[in-house]
Design an enzyme around this catalytic site. Structure first.
Site, mmCIF file in Angstrom:
data_model
loop_
_atom_site.group_PDB
_atom_site.id
_atom_site.type_symbol
_atom_site.label_atom_id
_atom_site.label_comp_id
_atom_site.label_asym_id
_atom_site.label_seq_id
_atom_site.Cartn_x
_atom_site.Cartn_y
_atom_site.Cartn_z
ATOM 1 N N ARG A 1 0.853 -1.537 0.208
ATOM 2 C CA ARG A 1 -0.022 0.198 -0.096
ATOM 3 C C ARG A 1 0.913 1.474 0.028
ATOM 4 O O ARG A 1 0.554 1.963 -1.028
ATOM 5 C CB ARG A 1 -1.150 -0.053 1.104
ATOM 6 N N LYS B 1 -2.936 6.746 0.990
ATOM 7 C CA LYS B 1 -2.496 7.159 2.520
ATOM 8 C C LYS B 1 -2.045 8.261 2.910
ATOM 9 O O LYS B 1 -0.801 7.959 3.856
ATOM 10 C CB LYS B 1 -2.235 5.569 3.613
ATOM 11 N N GLU C 1 -16.349 6.080 4.698
ATOM 12 C CA GLU C 1 -16.173 5.610 5.243
ATOM 13 C C GLU C 1 -15.544 6.437 6.598
ATOM 14 O O GLU C 1 -15.956 7.724 7.277
ATOM 15 C CB GLU C 1 -14.449 5.201 5.270
HETATM 16 N N1 PLP Z 1 -9.313 4.348 6.805
HETATM 17 C C1 PLP Z 1 -8.741 5.653 7.068
HETATM 18 C C2 PLP Z 1 -9.233 6.622 6.511
HETATM 19 C C3 PLP Z 1 -7.548 4.871 8.030
HETATM 20 O O1 PLP Z 1 -6.892 6.459 8.394
HETATM 21 C C4 PLP Z 1 -7.111 3.884 8.525
HETATM 22 C C5 PLP Z 1 -6.590 3.291 9.199
HETATM 23 O O2 PLP Z 1 -5.274 3.155 8.906
HETATM 24 C C6 PLP Z 1 -8.437 2.974 7.504
HETATM 25 C C7 PLP Z 1 -9.238 2.912 6.952
HETATM 26 C C8 PLP Z 1 -7.731 1.598 7.876
HETATM 27 O O3 PLP Z 1 -6.990 0.781 7.349
HETATM 28 P P1 PLP Z 1 -6.209 -0.773 8.022
HETATM 29 O O4 PLP Z 1 -7.106 -1.335 7.878
HETATM 30 O O5 PLP Z 1 -5.067 -0.834 7.142
HETATM 31 O O6 PLP Z 1 -5.247 0.265 8.945
HETATM 32 C C1 COI Z 2 -4.040 3.241 11.647
HETATM 33 O O1 COI Z 2 -5.337 2.598 11.348
HETATM 34 O O2 COI Z 2 -3.158 2.343 11.348
HETATM 35 C C2 COI Z 2 -4.535 4.737 10.923
HETATM 36 O O3 COI Z 2 -3.264 5.104 10.217
HETATM 37 C C3 COI Z 2 -5.296 5.864 12.105
HETATM 38 C C4 COI Z 2 -4.775 6.528 12.004
HETATM 39 C C5 COI Z 2 -4.774 7.599 11.396
HETATM 40 C C6 COI Z 2 -5.493 7.054 13.454
#
Ligand code: PLP
Ligand code: COI
Length: 344
Positions: free
Chosen positions: A80, A183, A219
């Site tokens: 990612r 991200k 989301e």
């Molecule tokens: N959506 C947002 C906006 C986020 O910041 C995160 C955190 O990383 C997620 C979703 C969840 O992604 P992940 O499960 O890969 O941490």
């Molecule tokens: C994560 O879940 O790893 C995130 O980066 C969330 C954070 C932006 C609060």
């Protein structure tokens, strides 16, 4: 050191001992360095300071029941990061370098890795910042890649306690065809103020709608959305949400439980039909959502619509089961038939 109370950890910028750094310059990454110096020296013209050329990842390392140390699905984070770095026109570390630096970060901060038995973990925060001094809007291949870590427990203070969310009608997160699925740091900048307002009103989370029509759920500010309807696990299909690794994992776990998984646009009105709703992500794991209020203007008291899923604090059975399975694998209490744990 080591007066850490592992049971009361939240999600804070806890300063550990060492950060791991590599510098991309003249076409290559420097050998990474473990340093106790937590300061980065930047040119005041550095890209990141003016044009937000920055992106990051978040993943967790767990001390498992048998004493092993596992990182959860780091290959997914490496992939990612590559996708996000390409979007920003930045150089990106290879998967091999990403993994080596994550491992080095854990090994150099071992005393901060929570022992098994406290529902706590070591959160790894790799980030990439463009540091070339410039004024023009053009990519330049110079960057710092840094991995730092912090011991963490529950994002909002207590695991698996349901909390309220609000749809902030006058704030959007990401433009159609914009940066929502990457991200990048800039995606979060616009959430600080609405989060502050929402928290002051007693809401834990912001639920964003798709900004083109505001007719579909996108989301949460920190995490992906899922809804449970009967035996179905439903999650939005949208170009402007982050492809969450936790959500992907929960979809596989739901399928393992014999649930039907639907990834499709979720109309806002469908919120009235869900038995349970949850926010999912690495940091939050799962935040069960008790109710969602929809507001035309976040700042005002008026609530246009309210959707209730469970009494405040309580947790639905499906969300609990999903949480127990994912954390069971992460802490090595349950078998990991998927090979999600990466052992160091
Ligand atoms: N959506 C947002 C906006 C986020 O910041 C995160 C955190 O990383 C997620 C979703 C969840 O992604 P992940 O499960 O890969 O941490
Ligand atoms: C994560 O879940 O790893 C995130 O980066 C969330 C954070 C932006 C609060």
């Amino acid at each position: 050191m080591n007066s850490i109370n592992w049971d009361t950890l939240g999600f804070d910028a806890y300063r550990t001992r060492t950060v791991i750094i590599s510098h991309f310059k003249d076409g290559e990454w420097s050998p990474f360095e473990a340093t106790e110096n937590f300061s980065l020296t930047l040119d005041p013209f550095a890209q990141v300071l003016h044009y937000a050329i920055s992106c990051f990842e978040g993943l967790k390392a767990f001390r498992q029941k048998d004493g092993s140390i596992a990182i959860f699905r780091p290959d997914q984070n490496a992939a990612r990061l590559k996708r996000t770095a390409d979007f920003l026109g930045m150089p990106c570390p290879s998967q091999e370098l990403f993994l080596q630096m994550c491992e080095a970060c854990i090994k150099n901060n071992l005393e901060f890795l929570p022992p098994y038995g406290h529902r706590a973990s070591l959160y790894l925060r790799p980030f990439l910042v463009g540091v070339h001094p410039q004024m023009q809007l053009t990519p330049y291949p110079e960057a710092f890649f840094v991995v730092l870590c912090a011991p963490v427990g529950s994002y909002y203070g207590q695991h698996m306690k349901s909390r309220a969310a609000v749809i902030p009608g006058n704030y959007d997160r990401a433009a159609p065809k914009g940066s929502g699925s990457y991200k990048i740091g800039a995606n979060y900048a616009g959430t600080f103020k609405p989060y502050q307002i929402a928290h002051n009103q007693g809401y834990a989370e912001l639920l964003y709608l798709n900004s083109a029509t505001h007719q579909f759920v996108d989301e949460f500010g920190s995490s992906n959305f899922f809804g449970i309807k009967g035996n179905k696990y439903i999650t939005p299909l949208s170009d402007s949400v982050l492809p969450s690794i936790t959500n992907k994992t929960l979809q596989e776990v739901a399928a393992e439980f014999g649930m039907e998984v639907e990834k499709r646009p979720v109309p806002v009105e469908e919120l009235a039909e869900f038995d349970e709703v949850g926010a999912c992500g690495t940091a939050v794991v799962i935040i069960p959502i008790s109710h969602i209020d929809r507001k035309v203007r976040l700042e005002e008291a008026e609530i246009a619509q309210s959707y209730r899923f469970c009494p405040d604090g309580e947790v639905g059975a499906a969300s609990m089961r999903l949480y127990n399975r994912i954390t069971g694998i992460q802490f090595g209490e349950q078998e990991d038939p998927y090979g999600w744990c990466y052992y160091i």
